[in-house]
Design a protein around this motif. Structure first.
Motif, PDB file in Angstrom:
ATOM      1  N   ILE A  11     -17.587 -33.428 -20.004  1.00  0.00           N
ATOM      2  CA  ILE A  11     -16.218 -33.023 -20.335  1.00  0.00           C
ATOM      3  C   ILE A  11     -15.361 -32.934 -19.081  1.00  0.00           C
ATOM      4  CG2 ILE A  11     -17.062 -31.728 -22.334  1.00  0.00           C
ATOM      5  CD1 ILE A  11     -16.494 -29.137 -20.843  1.00  0.00           C
ATOM      6  N   SER A  12     -14.073 -32.906 -19.278  1.00  0.00           N
ATOM      7  CA  SER A  12     -13.144 -32.751 -18.171  1.00  0.00           C
ATOM      8  C   SER A  12     -11.925 -31.982 -18.666  1.00  0.00           C
ATOM      9  CB  SER A  12     -12.721 -34.137 -17.657  1.00  0.00           C
ATOM     10  OG  SER A  12     -11.900 -33.985 -16.532  1.00  0.00           O
ATOM     11  N   MET A  13     -11.531 -30.956 -17.892  1.00  0.00           N
ATOM     12  CA  MET A  13     -10.413 -30.111 -18.326  1.00  0.00           C
ATOM     13  C   MET A  13      -9.572 -29.742 -17.102  1.00  0.00           C
ATOM     14  SD  MET A  13     -10.550 -26.537 -20.459  1.00  0.00           S
ATOM     15  CE  MET A  13     -11.878 -26.886 -21.562  1.00  0.00           C
ATOM     16  N   PRO A  14      -8.245 -29.812 -17.215  1.00  0.00           N
ATOM     17  CA  PRO A  14      -7.422 -29.381 -16.072  1.00  0.00           C
ATOM     18  C   PRO A  14      -7.456 -27.858 -15.929  1.00  0.00           C
ATOM     19  CG  PRO A  14      -6.035 -30.011 -17.935  1.00  0.00           C
ATOM     20  CD  PRO A  14      -7.448 -30.270 -18.353  1.00  0.00           C
ATOM     21  N   PHE A  19      -7.559 -24.702  -7.779  1.00  0.00           N
ATOM     22  CA  PHE A  19      -8.355 -23.727  -7.033  1.00  0.00           C
ATOM     23  C   PHE A  19      -8.651 -24.329  -5.658  1.00  0.00           C
ATOM     24  CE2 PHE A  19     -12.337 -21.790  -5.675  1.00  0.00           C
ATOM     25  CZ  PHE A  19     -12.060 -20.448  -5.854  1.00  0.00           C
ATOM     26  N   VAL A  20      -8.222 -23.601  -4.613  1.00  0.00           N
ATOM     27  CA  VAL A  20      -8.264 -24.203  -3.264  1.00  0.00           C
ATOM     28  C   VAL A  20      -9.258 -23.464  -2.378  1.00  0.00           C
ATOM     29  CG1 VAL A  20      -6.858 -24.843  -1.263  1.00  0.00           C
ATOM     30  CG2 VAL A  20      -5.814 -24.753  -3.533  1.00  0.00           C
ATOM     31  N   THR A  21     -10.161 -24.220  -1.733  1.00  0.00           N
ATOM     32  CA  THR A  21     -10.978 -23.689  -0.640  1.00  0.00           C
ATOM     33  C   THR A  21     -10.729 -24.611   0.554  1.00  0.00           C
ATOM     34  OG1 THR A  21     -12.955 -25.049  -0.889  1.00  0.00           O
ATOM     35  CG2 THR A  21     -12.772 -23.143  -2.349  1.00  0.00           C
ATOM     36  N   VAL A  26      -9.691 -28.013  -6.298  1.00  0.00           N
ATOM     37  CA  VAL A  26     -10.159 -28.394  -7.634  1.00  0.00           C
ATOM     38  C   VAL A  26      -8.983 -28.274  -8.598  1.00  0.00           C
ATOM     39  CG1 VAL A  26     -11.804 -27.889  -9.485  1.00  0.00           C
ATOM     40  CG2 VAL A  26     -12.469 -27.489  -7.104  1.00  0.00           C
ATOM     41  N   GLU A  27      -8.570 -29.423  -9.184  1.00  0.00           N
ATOM     42  CA  GLU A  27      -7.450 -29.408 -10.138  1.00  0.00           C
ATOM     43  C   GLU A  27      -7.929 -29.702 -11.551  1.00  0.00           C
ATOM     44  OE1 GLU A  27      -3.561 -30.878  -8.157  1.00  0.00           O
ATOM     45  OE2 GLU A  27      -5.166 -32.159  -7.406  1.00  0.00           O
ATOM     46  N   GLU A  28      -8.978 -30.511 -11.609  1.00  0.00           N
ATOM     47  CA  GLU A  28      -9.538 -30.932 -12.888  1.00  0.00           C
ATOM     48  C   GLU A  28     -11.031 -30.634 -12.784  1.00  0.00           C
ATOM     49  OE1 GLU A  28      -7.515 -32.944 -15.098  1.00  0.00           O
ATOM     50  OE2 GLU A  28      -9.112 -33.236 -16.579  1.00  0.00           O
ATOM     51  N   ARG A  29     -11.588 -29.954 -13.775  1.00  0.00           N
ATOM     52  CA  ARG A  29     -13.008 -29.588 -13.699  1.00  0.00           C
ATOM     53  C   ARG A  29     -13.791 -30.451 -14.667  1.00  0.00           C
ATOM     54  NH1 ARG A  29     -17.809 -28.426 -12.105  1.00  0.00           N
ATOM     55  NH2 ARG A  29     -18.511 -26.253 -12.019  1.00  0.00           N
ATOM     56  N   GLU A  30     -14.756 -31.194 -14.134  1.00  0.00           N
ATOM     57  CA  GLU A  30     -15.702 -31.900 -14.991  1.00  0.00           C
ATOM     58  C   GLU A  30     -16.927 -31.018 -15.167  1.00  0.00           C
ATOM     59  OE1 GLU A  30     -16.122 -36.534 -14.673  1.00  0.00           O
ATOM     60  OE2 GLU A  30     -16.218 -35.656 -12.679  1.00  0.00           O
ATOM     61  N   VAL A 136     -11.732 -14.288  -7.935  1.00  0.00           N
ATOM     62  CA  VAL A 136     -11.572 -14.960  -6.657  1.00  0.00           C
ATOM     63  C   VAL A 136     -10.118 -15.355  -6.445  1.00  0.00           C
ATOM     64  CG1 VAL A 136     -12.439 -16.827  -5.202  1.00  0.00           C
ATOM     65  CG2 VAL A 136     -13.839 -15.970  -7.089  1.00  0.00           C
ATOM     66  N   VAL A 137      -9.634 -15.112  -5.219  1.00  0.00           N
ATOM     67  CA  VAL A 137      -8.314 -15.599  -4.816  1.00  0.00           C
ATOM     68  C   VAL A 137      -8.551 -16.839  -3.966  1.00  0.00           C
ATOM     69  CG1 VAL A 137      -6.355 -15.078  -3.315  1.00  0.00           C
ATOM     70  CG2 VAL A 137      -7.201 -13.347  -4.894  1.00  0.00           C
ATOM     71  N   GLY A 138      -7.996 -17.971  -4.376  1.00  0.00           N
ATOM     72  CA  GLY A 138      -8.171 -19.202  -3.612  1.00  0.00           C
ATOM     73  C   GLY A 138      -7.375 -19.147  -2.312  1.00  0.00           C
ATOM     74  N   ALA A 139      -7.628 -20.130  -1.440  1.00  0.00           N
ATOM     75  CA  ALA A 139      -6.907 -20.167  -0.167  1.00  0.00           C
ATOM     76  C   ALA A 139      -5.433 -20.483  -0.417  1.00  0.00           C
ATOM     77  CB  ALA A 139      -7.532 -21.223   0.731  1.00  0.00           C
ATOM     78  N   GLY A 140      -4.554 -19.976   0.473  1.00  0.00           N
ATOM     79  CA  GLY A 140      -3.118 -20.238   0.346  1.00  0.00           C
ATOM     80  C   GLY A 140      -2.397 -19.478   1.434  1.00  0.00           C
ATOM     81  N   SER A 141      -1.067 -19.399   1.346  1.00  0.00           N
ATOM     82  CA  SER A 141      -0.329 -18.597   2.320  1.00  0.00           C
ATOM     83  C   SER A 141      -0.611 -17.117   2.027  1.00  0.00           C
ATOM     84  CB  SER A 141       1.171 -18.872   2.210  1.00  0.00           C
ATOM     85  OG  SER A 141       1.647 -18.322   0.993  1.00  0.00           O
TER      86      SER A 141
END
Ligand SMILES: [Mg+2]
Length: 375
Positions: A11-14, A19-21, A26-30, A136-141
């Motif tokens: 499967i694949s879902m946006p 989610f940024v590390t 990760v924008e779309e999860r398979e 979890v908080v992903g990476a960002g400003s």
């Protein structure tokens, strides 16, 4: 266990938000959803948690699919078995590929519990009625990360994990700590540091982090043990603990004070329960990590986290944190920082068939009599 068929759904879902590390956005999860059906039609569910690319471990959705189809399903079917633990042992004959093994083994544990008509948490000895949830908080400003954390705290999460990397660490942790003086904070580095960074990691000690997760190499135990002597923040190992043998080595070396147990990373319940037992014996804290997963894996994480030793909130967020609509009929919901254990048989969730088929890219059925004797 009288298995009749196995079905794989790729499967694949946006994600609602990427989610940024430091390693991957990760924008779309398979993922791979597995159904194992017995001769009476009872169905156990598992989930392959490898990502599309090998940024977390070496496995991917494609390698998991290959292993399941060409190696693990035929091996499972090579002779009869009575308990899913036998399959955990049988899969030890195959090197690596923990997430592929876990996906099928988890489905068998779910099926076994459903065949007995009991919740899986009960079968593995879980006692907690409520599971503690962190997010979890992903990476960002820094303002973005504070905003994300504020939203999560408002939703009741009891622990916030920050993704850090060299240069995006001390300042972030300092700001988050001054914004949330009493919040349980931990930092996950996903192996972004080396021993040359000891002063930078020592600089994090003053911010009272619960732990720093996997600062050094993904397969390292020795350097983590050297680092732990230099910093007061407890080290939590994630990527480095794949097998019970790794865990025994980490104990001998004093490489960590905490372990993040993920069913996928360690190859399923047999291995996870052994790692848990070793940690309990040696006073190492444990919690359950997340993999940006769908509802089947979330329900398995919940079952595992009912074990008494899971006292630190896990990465057990609501389905709605990542998904517009999950693939299970009753999405996982965190309320006031806890999730109630699921009381139905097995993992206690059912597939939302409509949603599953809407996100399925490829489906494959294996009737086991046909694959018998091929391995
Ligand atoms: Mg981690």
């Amino acid at each position: 266990m009288r298995i009749k068929s196995v079905t794989l759904h790729i499967i694949s879902m946006p994600l609602k938000k990427p989610f940024v590390t430091h390693l991957q956005k990760v924008e779309e999860r398979e993922g791979i959803i597995i159904e194992v059906r017995d001769k009476e039609g009872v169905c156990g569910l598992g989930e392959g948690v490898a990502f599309s690319t090998p940024w977390y471990t070496e496995e991917t959705v494609k390698t998991s699919h290959h292993m399941l189809k060409d190696v693990l399903i035929p091996l499972m079917n090579s002779k009869s078995f009575h308990h899913p633990e036998e399959i955990g042992k049988r899969f030890e004959a195959v090197r690596g590929n923990a997430m592929a093994k876990a996906a099928l083994e988890m489905a068998l544990w779910d099926l076994y519990a459903r065949q007995k008509g009991v919740p899986l948490w009960n079968l593995i000895g879980g006692t907690r009625e409520e599971v503690l949830a962190g997010a979890v908080v992903g990476a960002g400003s820094i303002p973005e990360m504070i905003n994300q954390a504020e939203d999560l705290v408002k939703e009741g999460y009891q622990r916030i994990k920050l993704k850090i990397s060299p240069g995006a660490d001390v300042e972030i942790v300092k700001e988050l700590r001054s914004h949330f003086p009493n919040l349980s904070l931990l930092a996950d580095a996903n192996s972004a540091y080396s021993l040359e960074d000891v002063p930078r990691l020592q600089a994090l000690d003053e911010f009272d982090l619960e732990m720093i997760e996997q600062p050094l190499g993904i397969d390292d135990l020795v350097e983590h043990s050297l680092l732990q002597k230099e910093i007061s923040t407890p080290i939590c190992l994630d990527e480095s603990i794949v097998t019970p043998h790794d865990m025994r080595s980490a104990i001998h070396l004093n490489s960590c004070g905490v372990v993040n147990i993920k069913l996928g990373r360690v190859g399923g319940y047999s291995s996870a329960l052994e790692i848990y037992r070793l940690c309990r014996e040696h006073d190492i804290k444990v919690w359950c990590g997340g993999m940006i997963e769908f509802g089947v894996s979330r329900a398995h994480n919940l079952a595992l986290s009912t074990l008494e030793g899971f006292r630190i909130p896990g990465d057990i967020s609501s389905s709605s944190k990542y998904w517009e609509e999950d693939i299970i009929t009753s999405p996982i919901v965190v309320r006031n920082g806890v999730v109630d254990r699921l009381e139905g048989p097995g993992i206690g969730v059912e597939l939302n068939r409509k949603r599953l088929s809407a996100v399925t890219q490829f489906k494959e059925d294996f009737t086991l009599d046909e694959t018998h004797n091929k391995f």
